[in-house]
Design a protein around this motif. Structure first.
Motif, PDB file in Angstrom:
ATOM      1  N   GLU A 374      47.042  39.652  41.507  1.00 46.53           N
ATOM      2  CA  GLU A 374      45.734  39.051  41.218  1.00 46.53           C
ATOM      3  C   GLU A 374      45.500  37.822  42.086  1.00 46.53           C
ATOM      4  OE1 GLU A 374      45.137  40.420  36.547  1.00 46.53           O
ATOM      5  OE2 GLU A 374      45.565  38.316  37.015  1.00 46.53           O
ATOM      6  N   VAL A 416      38.009  42.684  41.021  1.00 46.92           N
ATOM      7  CA  VAL A 416      37.947  41.241  41.287  1.00 46.92           C
ATOM      8  C   VAL A 416      36.756  40.900  42.176  1.00 46.92           C
ATOM      9  CG1 VAL A 416      39.117  39.350  42.493  1.00 46.92           C
ATOM     10  CG2 VAL A 416      40.392  40.790  40.894  1.00 46.92           C
ATOM     11  N   TYR A 472      38.505  39.011  34.496  1.00 51.24           N
ATOM     12  CA  TYR A 472      38.799  38.573  35.866  1.00 51.24           C
ATOM     13  C   TYR A 472      38.025  37.317  36.244  1.00 51.24           C
ATOM     14  CZ  TYR A 472      41.721  42.519  37.192  1.00 51.24           C
ATOM     15  OH  TYR A 472      42.759  43.415  37.297  1.00 51.24           O
ATOM     16  N   TYR A 476      39.884  34.096  37.480  1.00 52.48           N
ATOM     17  CA  TYR A 476      39.521  33.527  38.788  1.00 52.48           C
ATOM     18  C   TYR A 476      39.130  32.055  38.638  1.00 52.48           C
ATOM     19  CZ  TYR A 476      36.978  32.961  43.224  1.00 52.48           C
ATOM     20  OH  TYR A 476      36.531  32.527  44.455  1.00 52.48           O
TER      21      TYR A 476
END
Length: 495
Positions: A374, A416, A472, A476
């Motif tokens: 990730e 993402v 996500y 993030y």
């Protein structure tokens, strides 16, 4: 019966690769010659151009040997960007090439910023002054090897030197010249103003030709060393990232390339030059006329997962990724910064380092593996967000590299980035793009877009899953907050 072929050659850092492609796009043969890097001092990185030439000859011969009665119709070249090849007035190499990843020229990069200023850098070259760019290496020679510097009559880049050895013609082309910091990307010519500000003789810079333009033909001596026929046309070629984009069909505005190899890149073509006011993202001429591209660079992508694999006891990549696949998006709150060797985009911080954050008593290896994957995906999203802020909005992206071969990572990247992703074949990357340029130069196609439609096949397509978007976005956000919180500690720490 002869077999017609176009040859594409990539002058890489770890290997020289040659591919032979039939006019209908069939991959006929591949040749490969490994390369080594000489590290004389910490932060230095050099190779001998003569080794590139020997590797090129070997790779071409390997490819030709696998084809019955080959008839080569054209040769295209791709190569590592930025690397300085200084020649004297007899076209002999003055010293080993100083490579793209050599960071000895920090003082010279600062000097360029001082003498030119960031606003003029943006106007004249479209890019910030970093150690990677060729001009800083040239200035390092002027400051530290004045006798050798005084012998320079011409400055070439890696694939330009090999073109000279093949066709006997000195030159460069816009996509590679863009990586020197001496090229006016908006007007596709060397910048006399930049040269004047840095007191560099513009006569050191080679003539500019277009990437698909025929630069010359295989010389008699090159024919003897490579097995190619004398007179076979050789085109200008392109920088490795530009050719990789062409080799994936990423040639027009609305396209994008996500590359997850040892390092990672995001490339998005534009139909006019676009530069970031903060120059956090690179702006280059594409290897196709009338096109530019924005590029973000992640220094540790696949390298980060390989580091974690070795650090966690050496399990197979398949086992690690399978564990990560059974872990929910967000990695149980664990966040990873993949800055193992500093970072280029968006921070341009050589002091940045890798970080795991958020572990607790329930954290398992699978959480940390997924966090690494990730973290790399978030780093690529950083580049995409900079692009969209400049009104460059890809509709979808082609994914290439080892990361794209993983169904798990491919889906993660799509989620993402919130973009559809697809993979294409043949997956030969930069040398395939170089072969396409050769085919255009030889008149087989009108342009690289037509070549891509004829030669490339879609292999897999994934769509972003709306159900994981919030997870996500939250992860993030944690990732984006972590670097600013640690920046001063990075600057104070030891490298």
């Amino acid at each position: 019966m002869t077999q017609a072929a176009f040859i594409g050659i990539d002058i890489g850092t770890s290997s020289i690769k040659a591919v032979a492609v039939a006019p209908d796009g069939a991959l006929l043969a591949v040749g490969n010659s490994p390369m080594t890097v000489d590290v004389k001092q910490p932060g230095w990185s050099e190779q001998r151009p003569e080794d590139w030439w020997a590797g090129t000859c070997s790779a071409i011969k390997q490819a030709l040997a696998k084809i019955d009665s080959p008839e080569v119709l054209g040769v295209g070249l791709s190569g590592q960007m930025h690397s300085l090849v200084p020649l004297d007035d007899s076209q002999n190499v003055v010293r080993p090439a100083i490579l793209w990843n050599d960071v000895r020229s920090s003082a010279e990069a600062a000097y360029v910023r001082e003498m030119v200023g960031n606003e003029s850098l943006r106007r004249l070259a479209g890019n910030p002054s970093l150690e990677g760019f060729t001009v800083t290496k040239l200035l390092w020679m002027r400051n530290n090897e004045p006798e050798l510097f005084g012998r320079i009559s011409q400055m070439l880049l890696a694939k330009d030197y090999i073109r000279y050895r093949l066709a006997g013609e000195l030159g460069s082309e816009p996509s590679d010249a863009s990586a020197t910091l001496l090229f006016d990307i908006a007007n596709s010519q060397w910048s006399e103003e930049m040269c004047g500000l840095l007191d560099i003789n513009s006569g050191l810079l080679p003539p500019i030709i277009e990437s698909a333009e025929i630069a010359g033909g295989i010389t008699k001596s090159a024919a003897a060393e490579t097995g190619l026929a004398e007179g076979v046309p050789v085109v200008g070629g392109g920088a490795d990232n530009a050719c990789a984009a062409i080799g994936a069909g990423v040639v027009s505005a609305g396209d994008a390339l996500f590359s997850v190899g040892t390092s990672g890149t995001v490339v998005a073509p534009t139909d006019s030059p676009v530069t970031d006011p903060g120059m956090r993202i690179h702006s280059m001429r594409h290897a196709t006329s009338g096109t530019w591209y924005l590029m973000g660079v992640v220094l540790s992508a696949g390298a980060a997962l390989n580091w974690w694999r070795k650090s966690s006891g050496g399990p197979s990549f398949d086992d690690l990724v399978a564990e990560a696949a059974n872990t929910a998006p967000g990695s149980g709150g664990v966040t990873f910064l993949p800055y193992l060797t500093g970072e280029r985009t968006p921070h341009a911080d050589a002091n940045a380092r890798g970080v795991f954050f958020g572990m607790h008593g329930g954290t398992e290896r699978a959480h940390m593996t997924r966090a690494v994957m990730e973290g790399v995906s978030f780093a690529l999203r950083d580049s995409l967000e900079l692009m969209t802020a400049l009104d460059v909005n890809p509709d979808e992206a082609v994914a290439v590299g080892g990361g794209a071969s993983s169904a798990v990572w491919l889906q993660m990247l799509s989620d993402v980035a919130n973009l559809p992703l697809r993979t294409v074949g043949p997956s030969e990357g930069a040398p395939l793009g170089a072969a396409m340029l050769a085919a255009v130069g030889a008149g087989e196609f009108e342009g690289v877009g037509e070549a891509g439609k004829a030669w490339l096949t879609d292999l897999r397509r994934v769509e972003p899953e709306a159900a994981v978007r919030t997870a996500y976005d939250d992860a993030y956000g944690r990732y984006r907050d972590l670097y600013p919180a640690l920046r001063e500690m990075f600057a104070a720490g030891e490298s």
